[in-house]
Design a protein around this motif. Structure first.
Motif, PDB file in Angstrom:
ATOM      1  N   LYS A 356       5.531   5.426   3.736  1.00 12.36           N
ATOM      2  CA  LYS A 356       5.325   6.424   4.782  1.00 12.36           C
ATOM      3  C   LYS A 356       4.291   7.450   4.357  1.00 12.36           C
ATOM      4  N   LEU A 357       4.279   7.811   3.061  1.00 15.24           N
ATOM      5  CA  LEU A 357       3.325   8.801   2.573  1.00 15.24           C
ATOM      6  C   LEU A 357       1.890   8.261   2.651  1.00 15.24           C
ATOM      7  N   ALA A 358       1.705   7.000   2.298  1.00 16.28           N
ATOM      8  CA  ALA A 358       0.358   6.411   2.390  1.00 16.28           C
ATOM      9  C   ALA A 358      -0.097   6.359   3.834  1.00 16.28           C
ATOM     10  N   GLU A 359       0.794   5.980   4.702  1.00 20.42           N
ATOM     11  CA  GLU A 359       0.460   5.929   6.125  1.00 20.42           C
ATOM     12  C   GLU A 359       0.106   7.305   6.645  1.00 20.42           C
ATOM     13  N   LEU A 360       0.871   8.325   6.216  1.00 19.35           N
ATOM     14  CA  LEU A 360       0.599   9.695   6.651  1.00 19.35           C
ATOM     15  C   LEU A 360      -0.748  10.173   6.131  1.00 19.35           C
ATOM     16  N   LYS A 361      -1.109   9.799   4.888  1.00 21.14           N
ATOM     17  CA  LYS A 361      -2.412  10.200   4.340  1.00 21.14           C
ATOM     18  C   LYS A 361      -3.532   9.596   5.162  1.00 21.14           C
ATOM     19  N   GLU A 362      -3.376   8.317   5.515  1.00 17.57           N
ATOM     20  CA  GLU A 362      -4.416   7.661   6.314  1.00 17.57           C
ATOM     21  C   GLU A 362      -4.546   8.331   7.673  1.00 17.57           C
TER      22      GLU A 362
END
Length: 466
Positions: A356-362
């Motif tokens: 979820k954190l990687a998706e949020l960064k993108e």
């Protein structure tokens, strides 16, 4: 004359008619014999005194003796004559009913209230009225008063035989009885040889002394009654005390007899108790020996029991410790399993959170780029809107200047219009004054006549042919 007397007044009239004068004390026995029998002599005396004072037909002399007035009232003379003529009692109601039919006899009817106060008339219990002098019942009076009446009628005195003959006319009596009365009372005095007279002064003193003597006797009687009552109460109290003493003696005798029985029983019980005490002492010794042996056995048993209890306690403590260790082991295993499951859950959550954190960064990078482009576009739009605003402001200022010039021109034109309006108003007021002045002139009759003539000529000229 048949019938009984109606009231106390009639009894007093009848008695005082026979005796010329009597005191209240002398009247009381005769009244009490005829009526008021339920009253005491004192109450009868009060009633008699009250009745004598209330009616005018009774009067009292200087010696406190009462007399009957036989003159009566003049209004009742006709009724008195009628009774003398008829020689029998008459009813007032019957006379009134007959008088209503015969007007000549109306003067013979009398009022009952006046008849009551007239000493010549008495009323019977049937309502009829008669004369006091009719059928005097002299037999009811005491021999003493008859003798007094005889001696009063002959103040010079009478012999004993004459008194006896005169009294015998009123009631049957004997010569010894008359002699006994004459010798009994001190107010009958012997003047000469066998001549007796009546002395009222001595009688008054004798009666006063008699009343005092009777009063003293009554007081002595009351005192005797009080003493008798006191002694009776004392005797009753002594009888009660005697009864209490006899009862106490009986109780004491019964108590002594009971005590003797109790002493005999006590002696018997003492002997029995002595035998029982001997047996008890032997039994006690045996019991003490048994008790010592039992105490020793109990001490041994207690020591053995104490050791057994210690062993049992140690075994129970070991079992409890083992059970406690087993429980702690089970709890630790359960806690380890729960911790392992929680660790697995935490790992899975960590993986999910990293994705979820990687998706949020993108998404954040994309959003930042979009926002930067939007900012550039907005800056360009802002510059264009500022240019347009400056142009609009210049146009508005030019329009404002033109409008202000037009406003100045309009104000100048309005001022000129106001001046012309004021001038016109002044001209109008002048014309109105001129009109009023002309109207005032036209009110003159000569001017009116001239105007009519002119108007007539103008009208006729208009009608002439051209």
């Amino acid at each position: 004359m048949e019938g009984k007397l109606h009231s106390l007044t009639d009894v007093l009239k009848k008695t005082l008619f026979f005796f010329d004068s009597l005191t209240v004390t002398e009247l009381v026995p005769y009244v009490h014999r005829r009526m008021l029998r339920d009253y005491t002599l004192t109450q009868v005396e009060e009633k008699v005194a009250l009745c004598l004072r209330q009616h005018a037909c009774f009067y009292m002399d200087n010696q406190n003796a009462w007399h009957l007035d036989l003159e009566g009232e003049r209004e009742n003379d006709g009724f008195y004559s009628l009774l003398l003529k008829k020689q029998q009692p008459l009813s007032i109601r019957e006379l009134k009913s007959s008088a209503s039919r015969n007007k000549k006899n109306r003067h013979l009817v009398a009022d009952e209230a006046r008849l009551i106060s007239d000493g010549r008339f008495i009323q019977l219990d049937n309502g009829s009225w008669g004369l006091t002098e009719w059928e005097v019942e002299s037999g009811q009076y005491a021999l003493k008063h008859l003798v007094i009446k005889a001696l009063k009628s002959h103040p010079t005195g009478l012999s004993q035989q004459q008194i006896y003959e005169l009294v015998s006319l009123w009631r049957s009596t004997t010569l010894p009885a008359v002699e006994g009365v004459l010798r009994k009372f001190p107010y009958f005095e012997v003047v000469g040889e066998g001549v007796w007279t009546y002395n009222p002064v001595v009688r008054a003193a004798y009666e006063a002394l008699t009343r005092r003597y009777l009063g003293a006797l009554n007081r002595q009687k009351l005192r005797w009654h009080r003493d008798r009552e006191r002694w009776r109460k004392k005797v009753v109290m002594l009888d009660r005390q005697l009864q209490e003493v006899t009862a106490a003696h009986r109780e004491a005798a019964a108590a002594l007899a009971q005590r003797a029985d109790e002493l005999s029983q006590h002696e018997y019980l003492v002997t029995q108790m002595a035998e029982k005490d001997l047996l008890l002492s032997l039994r006690k010794k045996e019991i003490f020996r048994y008790r010592e042996h039992i105490n020793k056995l109990e001490a041994k048993a207690n020591s053995i029991l104490h050791q057994c209890r210690l062993w049992v306690k140690r075994a129970r403590d070991g079992e409890q410790e083992i059970a406690h260790l087993r429980q702690t082991l089970a709890k630790n295993q359960a806690s380890l399993e729960s911790l392992f499951t929680k660790l697995q859950q935490y790992k899975e959550r960590d993986r999910e959170n990293k994705g979820k954190l990687a998706e949020l960064k993108e998404r954040h990078a994309n959003r930042v780029a979009e926002l930067q482009t939007e900012i550039v576009e907005l800056r360009q739009k802002l510059e264009r809107t500022q240019d347009l605003a400056l142009q609009g402001e210049r146009q508005l200022r030019e329009e404002i200047n033109s409008l202000s010039n037009d406003l100045k021109d309009a104000l100048e034109k309005g001022e000129e219009a106001r001046r012309s309006l004021r001038f016109i108003q002044k001209e109008l007021s002048r014309c109105q004054e001129e009109y009023r002045r002309l109207q005032g002139r036209l009110k003159n009759p000569l001017v009116r006549l001239a105007v009519r003539i002119c108007s007539w000529f103008d009208g006729s000229a208009g009608h002439l042919p051209v």
